[in-house]
Design an enzyme around this catalytic site. Sequence first.
Site, mmCIF file in Angstrom:
data_model
loop_
_atom_site.group_PDB
_atom_site.id
_atom_site.type_symbol
_atom_site.label_atom_id
_atom_site.label_comp_id
_atom_site.label_asym_id
_atom_site.label_seq_id
_atom_site.Cartn_x
_atom_site.Cartn_y
_atom_site.Cartn_z
ATOM 1 N N HIS A 138 3.742 10.041 1.082
ATOM 2 C CA HIS A 138 3.838 8.946 0.099
ATOM 3 C C HIS A 138 2.704 9.146 -0.914
ATOM 4 O O HIS A 138 1.648 9.707 -0.579
ATOM 5 C CB HIS A 138 3.646 7.626 0.863
ATOM 6 N N ASP A 215 -1.372 8.382 8.184
ATOM 7 C CA ASP A 215 -0.793 7.257 7.466
ATOM 8 C C ASP A 215 0.261 6.654 8.396
ATOM 9 O O ASP A 215 1.340 7.212 8.573
ATOM 10 C CB ASP A 215 -0.172 7.770 6.153
ATOM 11 N N GLN A 218 4.654 3.635 8.333
ATOM 12 C CA GLN A 218 6.010 3.560 8.898
ATOM 13 C C GLN A 218 6.013 3.880 10.389
ATOM 14 O O GLN A 218 7.060 3.779 11.029
ATOM 15 C CB GLN A 218 6.951 4.537 8.161
ATOM 16 N N LYS A 241 4.784 -4.330 6.706
ATOM 17 C CA LYS A 241 5.899 -3.515 7.215
ATOM 18 C C LYS A 241 6.086 -3.751 8.707
ATOM 19 O O LYS A 241 6.931 -3.124 9.337
ATOM 20 C CB LYS A 241 5.637 -2.039 6.942
ATOM 21 N N CYS A 379 8.242 6.283 -3.920
ATOM 22 C CA CYS A 379 6.840 6.700 -4.063
ATOM 23 C C CYS A 379 6.609 8.026 -3.338
ATOM 24 O O CYS A 379 5.568 8.225 -2.689
ATOM 25 C CB CYS A 379 5.868 5.640 -3.553
HETATM 26 N N1 C6P Z 1 6.123 2.356 1.274
HETATM 27 C C1 C6P Z 1 8.464 1.982 0.754
HETATM 28 O O1 C6P Z 1 9.379 1.322 0.285
HETATM 29 P P1 C6P Z 1 1.258 -0.334 0.879
HETATM 30 O O2 C6P Z 1 2.133 -0.475 -0.332
HETATM 31 O O3 C6P Z 1 -0.173 -0.084 0.525
HETATM 32 O O4 C6P Z 1 1.449 -1.408 1.880
HETATM 33 O O5 C6P Z 1 1.795 0.986 1.637
HETATM 34 C C2 C6P Z 1 1.849 2.208 0.970
HETATM 35 C C3 C6P Z 1 2.585 3.191 1.816
HETATM 36 C C4 C6P Z 1 1.864 4.243 2.368
HETATM 37 N N2 C6P Z 1 2.451 5.131 3.181
HETATM 38 C C5 C6P Z 1 3.763 5.047 3.491
HETATM 39 C C6 C6P Z 1 4.352 6.037 4.433
HETATM 40 C C7 C6P Z 1 4.537 4.022 2.945
HETATM 41 O O6 C6P Z 1 5.833 3.951 3.271
HETATM 42 C C8 C6P Z 1 3.949 3.087 2.071
HETATM 43 C C9 C6P Z 1 4.770 2.028 1.416
HETATM 44 C C10 C6P Z 1 7.069 1.404 0.722
HETATM 45 O O7 C6P Z 1 8.643 3.076 1.260
HETATM 46 C C11 C6P Z 1 6.692 0.913 -0.645
HETATM 47 S S1 C6P Z 1 6.520 2.243 -1.793
#
Ligand code: C6P
Length: 421
Positions: A138, A215, A218, A241, A379
Amino acid sequence: MLAERQAGNGVGDAASPWDVARVREDFPVLAQTVNGKPLVYLDNAASSQVPQVVIDRGSRYLQEEHSNIHRGVHYLSQRATTAYEGAREKVRRFINARESRECIFVRGCTEGINLVMHGYGRKFVAAGDEIIVSAMEHHANIVPWQMLCEEKGATLRVIPMNDAGELLLDEYEALLNERTKLVCVMHVSNALGTINPIKEIVARAHKQGVPVLVDGAQGAPHLTIDVQDLDADFYIISGHKMFAPTGSGVVYGKAELLERMNPFLGGGDMIRTVTFEKTTYAGLPNKFEAGTPAIASQIGLGAAIDYLNSLDRRAAHAYEHELLAYATEKLTAIEGVRIIGTAREKVGALSFVIEDVHPHDVGTILDQEGIAVRAGHHCAQPVMKRFNIPATARASFAFYNTKEEIDTLASAVQKVIEVFS
Ligand code: C6P
């Protein structure tokens, strides 16, 4: 094969029945219609929904406890502090960290990775060093490291993946060398659904003395996380999430690393003493929590963890696997649909493209049917480039989704194809 699970990937094998109708009652948002149709919420990888118990915990905080933490001797401040620090202990147990001071509260994964970039990267990475990321990251786990490399004159190296969306571990091994300062890899891909073999990735880096940031945005919602078993040096989580409100999240870091790092933000609550000549910093975790944090959100994260612990999580994980396998089968059977991301180990997300239809059109038509999916690059623009596509439509699942909802999705996808044929 979805059924063939790697050891240590945290996926449950339970076959106990999952009472999805009962679980759905916990999530008030699901019982509504959108565009005259029952809501089918399949955008859980972007943000999952919040159960009533978490909503109630947030309301109780605002009605009875709202106050600043760590600062007041008064009753409300002490109650708020107890609840906030209680949430930290719940996080510790949830990920099996050794100590709660290893769990730093942040607003989410993006802020968490930036915290490590500033605190660890800016201190320990120098010109000529290398940072390894993977081809499926991401943007949150690419851009901060790119910024650091630009600042320091370091180099970003990328672990490639195969056409199924699986990392090539031999190529990874070949990238590790004495210049490598950090490996930054996602646990589960938001765009492809791939579960990466994190334990193996960490072990190979540690053989060379290189720390690993995972990270877990997910991973935490779908897998059982044991940071000690994974031996991850950093594990980053976004609360929104995993059934908690936005503004909640965690950086887990090994205490010895966090202690050696520079603070991220400067300000109140992260200091021991301040004079105009010099500031000394507080111990963990306060050193990394400057200013008033998102108290209600983090207490909400604690409540979400309580909620998850009240469920049979092995059964939940097994059920989510069943949903993904069912959805894969249904969509694969539709002519003109191509699944992007066919790794043997997957969870949570199913990306697909339809021949001659832009994913945004897919998303818009599905919305008219009351179905929430995400359409776009998620993203993860390098992933789109790797598969030579501009975007995908992505259905992502939680344990409150049903096979009937997947049938609705499949019928709607068929309808999209008819509209464009
Ligand atoms: N992915 C998706 O729709 P934040 O936005 O800071 O809570 O998380 C960022 C982020 C970082 N790593 C991974 C693997 C992610 O999936 C995400 C967020 C969302 O896939 C929003 S782009």
